[in-house]
Design a protein around this motif. Sequence first.
Motif, short mmCIF file in Angstrom:
data_model
loop_
_atom_site.label_atom_id
_atom_site.label_comp_id
_atom_site.label_asym_id
_atom_site.label_seq_id
_atom_site.Cartn_x
_atom_site.Cartn_y
_atom_site.Cartn_z
N TYR A 59 0.85 -1.18 0.00
CA TYR A 59 0.00 0.00 0.00
C TYR A 59 0.90 1.24 0.00
N ILE A 60 0.70 2.12 -0.97
CA ILE A 60 1.52 3.32 -1.10
C ILE A 60 0.95 4.41 -0.20
N ILE A 61 1.69 4.73 0.86
CA ILE A 61 1.28 5.77 1.80
C ILE A 61 1.59 7.15 1.22
N SER A 62 2.77 7.26 0.59
CA SER A 62 3.19 8.55 0.04
C SER A 62 4.24 8.32 -1.04
N GLY A 63 4.02 8.94 -2.19
CA GLY A 63 5.02 8.87 -3.25
C GLY A 63 4.51 8.27 -4.54
N ASP A 64 5.45 8.14 -5.47
CA ASP A 64 5.18 7.59 -6.81
C ASP A 64 6.18 6.47 -7.05
N VAL A 65 5.69 5.36 -7.56
CA VAL A 65 6.54 4.17 -7.71
C VAL A 65 6.22 3.47 -9.02
N LYS A 66 7.26 2.96 -9.64
CA LYS A 66 7.09 2.15 -10.86
C LYS A 66 7.38 0.70 -10.49
N PHE A 67 6.40 -0.16 -10.77
CA PHE A 67 6.55 -1.59 -10.56
C PHE A 67 6.78 -2.27 -11.91
N ARG A 68 7.64 -3.25 -11.93
CA ARG A 68 7.69 -4.22 -13.03
C ARG A 68 7.05 -5.46 -12.43
N TYR A 69 5.91 -5.84 -12.96
CA TYR A 69 5.15 -6.98 -12.49
C TYR A 69 5.08 -7.99 -13.62
N ASP A 70 5.80 -9.11 -13.47
CA ASP A 70 5.99 -10.07 -14.56
C ASP A 70 6.52 -9.30 -15.77
N ASP A 71 5.77 -9.22 -16.86
CA ASP A 71 6.26 -8.53 -18.07
C ASP A 71 5.60 -7.16 -18.27
N HIS A 88 4.39 -15.20 -8.90
CA HIS A 88 4.66 -14.07 -9.79
C HIS A 88 5.88 -13.31 -9.31
N SER A 89 6.41 -12.46 -10.17
CA SER A 89 7.64 -11.71 -9.88
C SER A 89 7.41 -10.22 -10.01
N HIS A 90 8.23 -9.46 -9.27
CA HIS A 90 8.14 -8.01 -9.38
C HIS A 90 9.42 -7.35 -8.87
N CYS A 91 9.53 -6.07 -9.16
CA CYS A 91 10.51 -5.17 -8.58
C CYS A 91 9.88 -3.79 -8.63
N PHE A 92 10.46 -2.84 -7.90
CA PHE A 92 9.88 -1.51 -7.90
C PHE A 92 10.96 -0.46 -7.70
N GLU A 93 10.65 0.76 -8.19
CA GLU A 93 11.59 1.87 -8.14
C GLU A 93 10.86 3.15 -7.75
N ASN A 94 11.45 3.89 -6.84
CA ASN A 94 10.91 5.19 -6.46
C ASN A 94 11.22 6.16 -7.59
N ILE A 95 10.19 6.58 -8.32
CA ILE A 95 10.38 7.49 -9.46
C ILE A 95 10.07 8.94 -9.09
N GLY A 96 9.74 9.17 -7.83
CA GLY A 96 9.42 10.52 -7.38
C GLY A 96 10.64 11.27 -6.88
N LYS A 97 10.41 12.54 -6.53
CA LYS A 97 11.48 13.39 -6.00
C LYS A 97 11.57 13.29 -4.48
N ASP A 98 10.54 12.69 -3.86
CA ASP A 98 10.50 12.53 -2.41
C ASP A 98 10.61 11.06 -2.05
#
Length: 111
Positions: A59-71, A88-98
């Motif tokens: 659950y995203i409390i604050s911010g912007d995130v990019k997930f790679r979920y499977d393909d 299933h597989s995933h990874c995520f990256e904080n793409i925001g400035k905060d």
Amino acid sequence: MIIDFENIESKDIEGFKGGKGMLHTCNFEDEDNKIMLSCLEPGASSGYHCHKDNSEVIYIISGDVKFRYDDKEEILHTGQVHYCPRGHSHCFENIGKDKLIYFAQVAEHKK
């Protein structure tokens, strides 16, 4: 049962699961669940990993995130939830400035 993250020691993890940058996390764990309140620094990421015997809800409390979920790539914002089911597989990256602040639960699945 109350889980009070203010009374759980925070851990700093560089390159979480092979990702880049710093993750700050407070974790409660038992044999069935891992419950986390975490903060990912701007530009930081987790490494790509499979949830072979468990599933994860984030659950995203604050911010912007990019997930790679499977393909697929998914962009989530404050108030949205990402779900990675068992197998299933995933990874995520904080793409925001905060800082990205999120609550996560990893549930173990008994065979």
